[in-house]
Design a protein around this motif. Structure first.
Motif, PDB file in Angstrom:
ATOM      1  N   PRO A  41      73.561  43.185  83.379  1.00 15.09           N
ATOM      2  CA  PRO A  41      73.656  41.802  82.904  1.00 15.09           C
ATOM      3  C   PRO A  41      75.098  41.344  82.755  1.00 15.09           C
ATOM      4  O   PRO A  41      75.930  42.032  82.163  1.00 15.09           O
ATOM      5  CB  PRO A  41      72.945  41.845  81.547  1.00 15.09           C
ATOM      6  N   GLY A  42      75.398  40.182  83.314  1.00 17.32           N
ATOM      7  CA  GLY A  42      76.724  39.609  83.209  1.00 17.32           C
ATOM      8  C   GLY A  42      77.771  40.217  84.117  1.00 17.32           C
ATOM      9  O   GLY A  42      78.945  39.835  84.032  1.00 17.32           O
ATOM     10  N   LYS A  43      77.379  41.147  84.972  1.00 10.49           N
ATOM     11  CA  LYS A  43      78.332  41.805  85.854  1.00 10.49           C
ATOM     12  C   LYS A  43      77.968  41.575  87.315  1.00 10.49           C
ATOM     13  O   LYS A  43      76.831  41.234  87.646  1.00 10.49           O
ATOM     14  CB  LYS A  43      78.392  43.305  85.558  1.00 10.49           C
TER      15      LYS A  43
END
Length: 115
Positions: A41-43
């Motif tokens: 998540p978020g990467k």
């Protein structure tokens, strides 16, 4: 069109192991290479490991020495053995296969490493 079906994800404690598999089917001529990307998540999605038809392998620096990729060319199936898992390995793992300029993707499997 190549279809990829992957399995083997799950929940494991730090230091544990999992094995992912990815089976290719459909209109297959020559798949080279096969491997896995992962996305937390978020990467950004990152390449984890790949293997070519002759067995040569490539690994992300973060997994070298812990993960091993292999393939059975007759079955058009790749395997990713993941040992000494760390919480930072937590991600959705996406199998991929390439035929010339075309890339095909599996449905993704969740790997969660948590105590």
């Amino acid at each position: 069109q190549v279809r990829l079906v992957e399995s083997g994800g799950g929940l494991v404690q730090p230091g544990g192991s999992l094995r992912l598999s990815c089976a290719a089917s459909g209109s297959i001529y020559r798949i080279n290479p096969m491997g896995w990307y992962r996305q937390a998540p978020g990467k950004e999605r990152e390449l984890v490991a790949s293997i070519n038809i002759g067995g040569s392998t490539n690994y992300a620096d973060s997994v070298k020495g812990r993960f091993t990729i292999s393939r059975d060319n007759a079955k058009n199936t790749a395997y990713l053995q993941m040992n000494s898992l760390k919480p930072e390995d937590t991600a959705v793992y996406y199998c991929y296969a390439r035929e010339g300029p075309y890339n095909f993707w599996g449905q993704g499997t969740q790997v969660t490493v948590s105590s």
